[in-house]
Scaffold this active site. Structure first.
Site, PDB file in Angstrom:
ATOM      1  N   HIS A   1       0.843  -1.202   0.000  1.00  0.00           N
ATOM      2  CA  HIS A   1       0.000   0.000   0.000  1.00  0.00           C
ATOM      3  C   HIS A   1       0.881   1.256   0.000  1.00  0.00           C
ATOM      4  O   HIS A   1       0.683   2.176  -0.809  1.00  0.00           O
ATOM      5  CB  HIS A   1      -0.903  -0.012   1.229  1.00  0.00           C
ATOM      6  N   GLU A   2       1.863   1.273   0.908  1.00  0.00           N
ATOM      7  CA  GLU A   2       2.755   2.433   0.997  1.00  0.00           C
ATOM      8  C   GLU A   2       3.646   2.547  -0.225  1.00  0.00           C
ATOM      9  O   GLU A   2       3.994   3.650  -0.656  1.00  0.00           O
ATOM     10  CB  GLU A   2       3.600   2.343   2.271  1.00  0.00           C
TER      11      GLU A   2
ATOM     12  N   HIS B   1       1.882   4.562  -2.762  1.00  0.00           N
ATOM     13  CA  HIS B   1       2.016   6.006  -2.519  1.00  0.00           C
ATOM     14  C   HIS B   1       3.392   6.501  -2.954  1.00  0.00           C
ATOM     15  O   HIS B   1       3.527   7.585  -3.539  1.00  0.00           O
ATOM     16  CB  HIS B   1       1.815   6.311  -1.033  1.00  0.00           C
TER      17      HIS B   1
END
Length: 362
Positions: A25-26, A29
């Site tokens: 998920h990170e 980003h």
């Protein structure tokens, strides 16, 4: 002693697996930030406090932190629009893309995991309709329809999906019809009359349908991975309405924290071990399915319009995107901080529920 070590290793497995999904998920980003020229000051493995700086790549410090769970990304100027080249100073569409990067990565991971699953197990051929079973005393049973029969046509109209079969049957309730079946390589015509008022839980014919499962390549499995991912998202967004209308029991839809998730993981792991003993070559399918579901849930949950989540931050972007009027940063930060505190309190409550009222796994 052996049981204790096995349990400890399984807990570590679960932490690493869930941590990997959060890391991805990170990473989403991070990749989005780099694509749109936003500097990232830190990419942390685990959560602070910091244990050690691993290395530096350009402007980004890669760090190892003491809480060994997941990861985080700290873009430059994340909450301060006065920092040039920072996240908060970027154009709204750029911030939208960066916020979307994390959930999108989780959804793509879900598609990948489900595609691998279908490539291993095969995918249903939706153009072939098979009779799975018939209900007692139904028109289908009385007419001699058998489990395993393949439906080819109704009144001469070819059947290439369950929906086509249902539509034709509904259009002919109370009227005699002829169903053409393929049984053991031979064509069989069966006459029967669909019921106008079938018993609760039964259809007009009294049949359960299925599709045969056929081997597919990984690339052929990708559309199925996409379909399951979108289906998971639809179910998530429909859940509140179903809870309100009583279509779903609250106990069946209760939130679970890390402890509850581990219980589900442990059960899936045990089922995989049992399946592997009886069916060699099927190792890990239950865990793979579970990780796909968790990844998709992380992706769609983060898109919910809740402060502190990516969806909440995107919601605060809407006035700027639509009306070119930005919510003052101090208010935005206050809203996100309040949302973060509420999420922590919710997590504490959910974890307490997992301990005091453990989930019941069928």
């Amino acid at each position: 002693m052996e049981t204790f070590i096995t349990s400890l290793l399984r807990i570590l497995e679960f932490i690493l697996a869930l941590g990997l999904l959060i890391f991805l998920h990170e990473l989403g980003h991070y990749i989005a930030s780099k694509l749109f020229k936003i500097e990232v000051e830190e990419f942390g493995f685990g959560f602070p406090p910091r244990a050690v700086k691993l290395f530096q790549f350009r402007e980004t410090e890669f760090t190892l932190n003491w809480i060994p769970f997941g990861a985080f990304v700290r873009p430059k100027g994340e909450n301060d629009p006065e920092v040039p080249g920072g996240m908060a100073a970027a154009k709204p569409l750029v911030r939208f893309a960066v916020l979307l990067g994390g959930p999108l990565m989780n959804l793509l991971t879900g598609v990948l995991l489900f595609s691998i699953l279908f490539a291993q197990t095969g995918a249903p051929n939706e153009k072939i309709v098979i009779i799975a079973s018939t209900t007692p005393n139904s028109p289908a049973e009385q007419a001699g329809i058998l489990a395993g029969d393949q439906v080819q046509a109704i009144n001469g109209t070819p059947i290439q999906s369950m929906n086509e079969l249902s539509t034709l049957v509904k259009a002919n309730v109370g009227t005699p019809i002829t169903i053409t079946m393929l049984r053991n390589g031979e064509t069989v015509d069966i006459q029967l009359t669909p019921r106008v008022n079938p018993p609760a839980g039964e259809g007009a014919l009294g049949i359960y349908m299925s599709n045969p499962v056929e081997p597919v390549s990984f690339f052929e499995a990708i559309p199925w991975g996409v379909q399951i991912t979108l289906s998971q998202g639809r179910q998530l967004f429909e859940l509140p309405g179903k809870l309100i209308t009583g279509q779903v029991n609250p106990e069946e839809a209760r939130m679970v924290g890390p402890i509850g998730m581990y219980s589900i993981y442990d059960n899936a792991r045990e089922e995989d071990l049992e399946t592997t003993e009886s069916q060699p070559g099927t190792s890990g399918l239950n865990v793979l399915t579970l990780l796909g579901i968790i990844s998709v849930a992380l992706g769609f949950t983060n898109l919910l319009p809740i402060p502190a989540l990516d969806g909440g931050r995107i919601l605060l972007l809407l006035p700027e995107l639509i009306f070119r009027k930005r919510i003052p940063v101090q208010y935005e930060n206050m809203i996100n901080l309040a949302g973060f505190v509420l999420l922590i309190l919710l997590m504490v409550f959910v974890t307490a529920q997992d301990i005091l009222n453990p989930i019941q796994i069928p």
